[in-house]
Each structure stands twice: as structure tokens, then as C-alpha cells.
Design a protein around this motif. Sequence first.
Motif, PDB file in Angstrom:
ATOM      1  N   THR A 324      43.443  32.172  41.543  1.00 10.77           N
ATOM      2  CA  THR A 324      44.095  31.868  42.817  1.00 10.77           C
ATOM      3  C   THR A 324      43.606  32.806  43.910  1.00 10.77           C
ATOM      4  O   THR A 324      43.303  32.386  45.028  1.00 10.77           O
ATOM      5  CB  THR A 324      45.626  31.975  42.671  1.00 10.77           C
ATOM      6  N   ALA A 325      43.520  34.087  43.580  1.00  8.66           N
ATOM      7  CA  ALA A 325      43.069  35.066  44.569  1.00  8.66           C
ATOM      8  C   ALA A 325      41.648  34.763  45.037  1.00  8.66           C
ATOM      9  O   ALA A 325      41.349  34.819  46.238  1.00  8.66           O
ATOM     10  CB  ALA A 325      43.145  36.474  43.988  1.00  8.66           C
ATOM     11  N   ARG A 326      40.786  34.432  44.099  1.00  5.05           N
ATOM     12  CA  ARG A 326      39.391  34.120  44.483  1.00  5.05           C
ATOM     13  C   ARG A 326      39.339  32.856  45.339  1.00  5.05           C
ATOM     14  O   ARG A 326      38.565  32.771  46.299  1.00  5.05           O
ATOM     15  CB  ARG A 326      38.518  33.972  43.233  1.00  5.05           C
ATOM     16  N   GLU A 327      40.175  31.879  45.017  1.00  2.31           N
ATOM     17  CA  GLU A 327      40.236  30.633  45.804  1.00  2.31           C
ATOM     18  C   GLU A 327      40.679  30.921  47.229  1.00  2.31           C
ATOM     19  O   GLU A 327      40.098  30.446  48.201  1.00  2.31           O
ATOM     20  CB  GLU A 327      41.221  29.657  45.130  1.00  2.31           C
ATOM     21  N   VAL A 328      41.723  31.766  47.345  1.00  3.87           N
ATOM     22  CA  VAL A 328      42.301  32.051  48.660  1.00  3.87           C
ATOM     23  C   VAL A 328      41.391  32.946  49.487  1.00  3.87           C
ATOM     24  O   VAL A 328      41.126  32.687  50.663  1.00  3.87           O
ATOM     25  CB  VAL A 328      43.696  32.705  48.504  1.00  3.87           C
ATOM     26  N   LYS A 331      37.079  31.656  49.088  1.00  2.00           N
ATOM     27  CA  LYS A 331      36.718  30.302  49.516  1.00  2.00           C
ATOM     28  C   LYS A 331      37.597  29.806  50.652  1.00  2.00           C
ATOM     29  O   LYS A 331      37.382  28.745  51.196  1.00  2.00           O
ATOM     30  CB  LYS A 331      36.841  29.339  48.321  1.00  2.00           C
ATOM     31  N   GLY A 332      38.670  30.579  50.984  1.00  2.00           N
ATOM     32  CA  GLY A 332      39.550  30.176  52.071  1.00  2.00           C
ATOM     33  C   GLY A 332      40.403  28.973  51.726  1.00  2.00           C
ATOM     34  O   GLY A 332      40.948  28.303  52.595  1.00  2.00           O
ATOM     35  N   GLY A 333      40.536  28.665  50.449  1.00  2.00           N
ATOM     36  CA  GLY A 333      41.299  27.494  50.030  1.00  2.00           C
ATOM     37  C   GLY A 333      42.742  27.820  49.732  1.00  2.00           C
ATOM     38  O   GLY A 333      43.282  28.825  50.160  1.00  2.00           O
ATOM     39  N   ASP A 336      46.386  27.560  43.187  1.00  8.95           N
ATOM     40  CA  ASP A 336      47.490  26.914  42.481  1.00  8.95           C
ATOM     41  C   ASP A 336      48.660  27.842  42.211  1.00  8.95           C
ATOM     42  O   ASP A 336      49.766  27.379  41.948  1.00  8.95           O
ATOM     43  CB  ASP A 336      46.989  26.373  41.119  1.00  8.95           C
ATOM     44  N   ASP A 337      48.416  29.137  42.252  1.00  2.65           N
ATOM     45  CA  ASP A 337      49.413  30.090  41.756  1.00  2.65           C
ATOM     46  C   ASP A 337      50.095  30.894  42.868  1.00  2.65           C
ATOM     47  O   ASP A 337      50.746  31.881  42.620  1.00  2.65           O
ATOM     48  CB  ASP A 337      48.718  31.067  40.783  1.00  2.65           C
ATOM     49  N   LEU A 338      49.915  30.456  44.141  1.00  2.00           N
ATOM     50  CA  LEU A 338      50.535  31.186  45.239  1.00  2.00           C
ATOM     51  C   LEU A 338      52.052  31.062  45.189  1.00  2.00           C
ATOM     52  O   LEU A 338      52.585  30.046  44.736  1.00  2.00           O
ATOM     53  CB  LEU A 338      50.055  30.625  46.580  1.00  2.00           C
ATOM     54  N   LYS A 409      46.216  39.559  53.400  1.00  4.31           N
ATOM     55  CA  LYS A 409      46.431  39.659  51.960  1.00  4.31           C
ATOM     56  C   LYS A 409      47.673  38.941  51.443  1.00  4.31           C
ATOM     57  O   LYS A 409      47.850  38.826  50.242  1.00  4.31           O
ATOM     58  CB  LYS A 409      46.516  41.137  51.553  1.00  4.31           C
ATOM     59  N   ARG A 410      48.545  38.476  52.331  1.00  2.79           N
ATOM     60  CA  ARG A 410      49.809  37.883  51.860  1.00  2.79           C
ATOM     61  C   ARG A 410      49.868  36.419  52.278  1.00  2.79           C
ATOM     62  O   ARG A 410      49.729  36.098  53.453  1.00  2.79           O
ATOM     63  CB  ARG A 410      50.995  38.674  52.410  1.00  2.79           C
ATOM     64  N   HIS A 411      50.085  35.556  51.291  1.00  2.00           N
ATOM     65  CA  HIS A 411      50.053  34.113  51.526  1.00  2.00           C
ATOM     66  C   HIS A 411      51.183  33.428  50.755  1.00  2.00           C
ATOM     67  O   HIS A 411      51.692  33.949  49.763  1.00  2.00           O
ATOM     68  CB  HIS A 411      48.716  33.528  51.055  1.00  2.00           C
TER      69      HIS A 411
END
Length: 417
Positions: A324-328, A331-333, A336-338, A409-411
Amino acid sequence: MTYHPKSDFITVMIERGFLADCTDYQGLDDAFAAGVVPAYIGFDATAQSLHVGSLIQIMMLRWLQKCGGKPITLMGGGTTKVGDPSFRADERPLLTTKQINANIAGIKQVFAAYIDYESGDDTQALMLNNAEWLEDLNYLDFLRDIGRHFSVNRMLAFESVKSRLDREQSLSFLEFNYMILQAYDFLELNRRYGCLLQLGGSDQWGNIVNGIDLTRRVLDHEIYGLTSPLLTTSDGKKMGKSQDGAIWLNAEMCAPYEFWQFWRNTNDDDVGRFLKLYTDLPIAECDRLGALEGSDINEAKIVLANEVTKLLHGKDAAAAAEATAREVFEKGGVGDDLPTLTLTADDVSDGISVVQLIVRSGLAGSGKEAKRLIADNGAKMNDEALTDAGMVLQAADLVTPIKLSAGKKRHALVQLG
């Protein structure tokens, strides 16, 4: 630290940075050499979960068992009714028995991830509750048999008490009794289970010494105390706190992704130290990772986050958090785990303000804080800057989940249920 231990446990305590002080290095070292050492830490049930600040003590019990000792986790069903005054400015709120028991049920969930209670051998851990012996004490007998061994002059001289009195802050008779009850816990654990060692943070030194002294006087038994340093991060903050509050160990109070992210955001200067304290990685690997510099230290932080999250929440949760962290972040996406806020149709029937969404998703503690975040250009929706604190979203705006961000860092995700 100049003592050179023979036992694995004290060696680990020194090498990994767990050791602040010990009442008798040689005596304790000899006890470990002679056989299985039962050791305990007490945890009062003041909340439904422990937080990261307690993790150093849990890891000490884990290493104790890995080095052939017998861990005893002592739930403070009795002592929580009094409240530990150590280095506090005011009295803890009194909890009912029902609240305390509910908190104990929540706290117990965590320990099985770190400690083996079912091994069937001499190192099998015990989980006990001091209400077992404190609830039924006869007050007059207790005063006569136990109270006579305590000097009020000496108790007043302990730093945890003295600092409060020096500030002219009230210390109730109820709280003053706490150190006597904790000392009595050590006596009872020694008498019932042969417990030889109490572990704790350095703020517990006075309480630990009291228990050792009492046990010597009443049972004429030799027992020991060992404390860990009170940890702060390299920028001086208390360990276990974030800008959103405590980082809880129970998944329902702090999602695995948020827990992972807390460790991923570790200060560069703390990475090597935290790897030694909070993971099982070999010392040499901790040193290697901690010495990385520049962008490379970020990979060390990911190792730290993965290893700590794996111990508490399992391998799959750690992997999902990293993905999830790498996605966010890369990749700016939308991962799934946010952390996710799920709204009902009623929530948005008349529309819902973006300020409310920021607060309800946990990205700000109040509407005022959320508005300030927007005014300071620190808030984003779907990676676009939020500039209008008066924006109202309708149900149609939430047909697909939206991503809210506070800083880099917070989403959080917001979706309709």
C-alpha cells in the motif's frame, strides 16, 4: 557498562540497548547460569490496549524466553484500582472493575504474538492477574505483616514521589499505597512461582527496589531488578506518540498500515537503535542498516517497519502495508490497506463538508485543525490541493472512493458503504 556477563540474557540486554540498570549484575548472571529464571513485568489496565511505549518491555520478555528464561506477564487487575503515581502530575482517573476487566481482555490479545504461553517446557510463559491476591487482603493484617517493613521517610525520598511533592502537587494516600502493593506483587510472585526478577522501565526503579527489600525481609529470599531506559526519539519526543496520539498495539485501535507507517517514518538517527530494540534481526544487520545514509536509509526504514509489523500483526499484514505504501508514495495511487472511513447514505443525505471528512478520517483532531491544514496548503483530495475549507461533497461525489491526504505521509480513503 563495564560488566562482562556470562549469560545470554544479560548479554542481549546490553548489546541491544535494553539495559539502564540492574540491582546485582553478578548475582543475576549467576542465577541465569544456574537454571531457568522466572521474571515478570506488570501492566496496569488503564486502556483497552497497550501502545508502542510498552513495546520495549514486551520485547524484554520475548528475549528472556528466547534466552531460556520464563516470562510472567502480570495484569494489574488490583493495582489499576489504585493507579501508579510515578512521575505523574495528577491522580489517574479511577476505573470500575468492569472497565478494568474489559481493558485486560483487550491488552491480553497482544502478548501471544511475542511470547509463547503453550510451549509445555520450563520456559512456558504465565499470564497472571494481581487481583488474585490483592482483592482479598485483610487491611489490618496487611498493615501489620507488610506495612511495618516500609519506611515513609524512604518512600518520600524516591524520585518518582519526591519530584511530585517538590512541585507541590497533591499525592493522595491511595496513590501512596501503590508502591507498597507493587512491592507485595513481587513478594507473592516469588512465594507462589519462584519469580527471581522484575523487569521494567527506569521510572519503576524505586518500586522494584521496594519489592526486593520486602521479599528479603519477609522471606529472606534473594531476588533482582533490571530496568530499561525511558526511550525518546532523537528529536526528543516520547516514544509511542505521533501527532495523532498514541500508537496502539491492538489492530482495532491502530490499523496495521498506520502501525507500519509509524515505523517507516522513524527519524534517520533512530533506525539502528530501533532495529536492535524492536526486531529479532542480528546485531550486525541492525548496525549495517542503521549506518546507511541518504536515500538508502529509506530502505532500512522499510525493513524496520516490516520486521516490527510482522512480529505484531503477521507477515501478510506487513507485506500488505508495504504494498500500500509503495502504491501511494511511489505511484501516487490508492492502496488497498489505507485507513478507510465508510459513510452511510444518511451521512451524506444533505452533503458533508470536506472539513468533516478530514476530521472523521483521523487526519485532523478538530475542525479548526482541518481548516488550518487547508489554509496552509497541507491538505489534498485525490492528490490535488484542497483550497476551499467550505467545500461540501454530495453522494454523487463519492460513487468512487476518494483519497484524502494531510501532508506527504498521512492518507485515508473515504467511501460510501
